[in-house]
Design an enzyme around this catalytic site. Sequence first.
Site, short mmCIF file in Angstrom:
data_model
loop_
_atom_site.label_atom_id
_atom_site.label_comp_id
_atom_site.label_asym_id
_atom_site.label_seq_id
_atom_site.Cartn_x
_atom_site.Cartn_y
_atom_site.Cartn_z
N SER A 218 -92.66 -25.42 -35.98
CA SER A 218 -91.77 -24.36 -36.61
C SER A 218 -90.43 -24.68 -36.71
O SER A 218 -89.69 -25.39 -35.71
CB SER A 218 -92.14 -22.99 -35.91
N HIS B 259 -87.25 -20.53 -43.48
CA HIS B 259 -87.92 -20.79 -42.16
C HIS B 259 -89.29 -21.01 -42.49
O HIS B 259 -89.68 -20.68 -43.68
CB HIS B 259 -88.33 -19.28 -41.55
N ASN C 205 -93.22 -22.49 -40.95
CA ASN C 205 -94.19 -22.91 -39.71
C ASN C 205 -95.66 -23.14 -40.11
O ASN C 205 -96.15 -22.77 -41.20
CB ASN C 205 -94.33 -21.54 -38.92
N VAL C 206 -96.24 -24.09 -39.60
CA VAL C 206 -97.59 -24.27 -39.75
C VAL C 206 -98.14 -24.33 -38.54
O VAL C 206 -97.71 -24.97 -37.42
CB VAL C 206 -97.92 -25.73 -40.55
N HIS D 279 -90.56 -20.32 -55.82
CA HIS D 279 -91.84 -19.71 -55.76
C HIS D 279 -92.82 -20.58 -56.98
O HIS D 279 -94.10 -20.63 -56.62
CB HIS D 279 -91.73 -18.20 -56.44
#
Length: 302
Positions: free
Chosen positions: A94, A108, A110-111, A147
């Site tokens: 993270s 930010h 995170n996996v 996006h």
Amino acid sequence: MSVPDAAVVKAFLLDLQNRICAGLQALDGQARFAADSWTRAEGGGGTSRVLTQGAVFEQAGVNFSHVTGAAMPASATAHRPELAGRSFEAMGVSLVIHPNNPYIPTTHANVRFFIAQKEGADPVWWFGGGFDLTPYYPFEEDVREWHQTSKDICAPFGDEVYPKYKKWCDEYFFLPHRNETRGVGGLFFDDLNQAGFEQSFSFMQAVGNGFLTAYAPIVERRKDTEFGERERQFQLYRRGRYVEFNLVYDRGTLFGLQTGGRTESILMSMPPLVRWQYAYTPEAGSPEADLYDNYLKPRDWV
């Protein structure tokens, strides 16, 4: 459901941490990450890497953790009550990046991978993660590109994946007490296991590998934009929303604190400087008002 291989996931996560740190150092061009390894009495440990006072990044933290425990904490079973009482293994990378320049967004990512086990029962496992963008002075082209990259990452896994995880991100990174999103979103997924281990792991890898592809061009485009004290003060004020969300709502923060995780690593996401101001209202028509008027409610960007 195919059998999970935690060792393969861990190897990927450690390599991902290395690659993201190398990429961020290259973007900064000056500061280096300091590594801080730690162990946890109840089982497991990790390595926190933090870059501070760089040319581009005021603070960037990239954390790897791999922890085990005898019983799932409340934060992890709130929406999965059937897992209460199971032992668990959790691992993930993270990161949170707080740039110097207010024209570069905070971000930010995170996996993570979870396995919950109980004697006499099949293990329950799942992947989660995502990334999101928090601009202070947004540029529509940056948000649309962010996006579009998110959509491109999801495309090989099905047309329904991007809209589903984009919507989940908008809903997750929302501050009810402010009635605004934390930023302009991105991707958020959790409880991913329906397609089997290989396919689920592939998606988690795609998100982790795609993070810098999404973020680096925005940094390069904005890092030399001139700014003054007004922009800096607004950046510090808006960073307060980051603190409010992480300490009040974020499941990862709560999980870390409830499992006796390493506090310094968990709170690495906090901005190094932040300010609050009573009843702040941006001036109508100002660049600050543009953020409030056009970017803090969910929108379709691609």
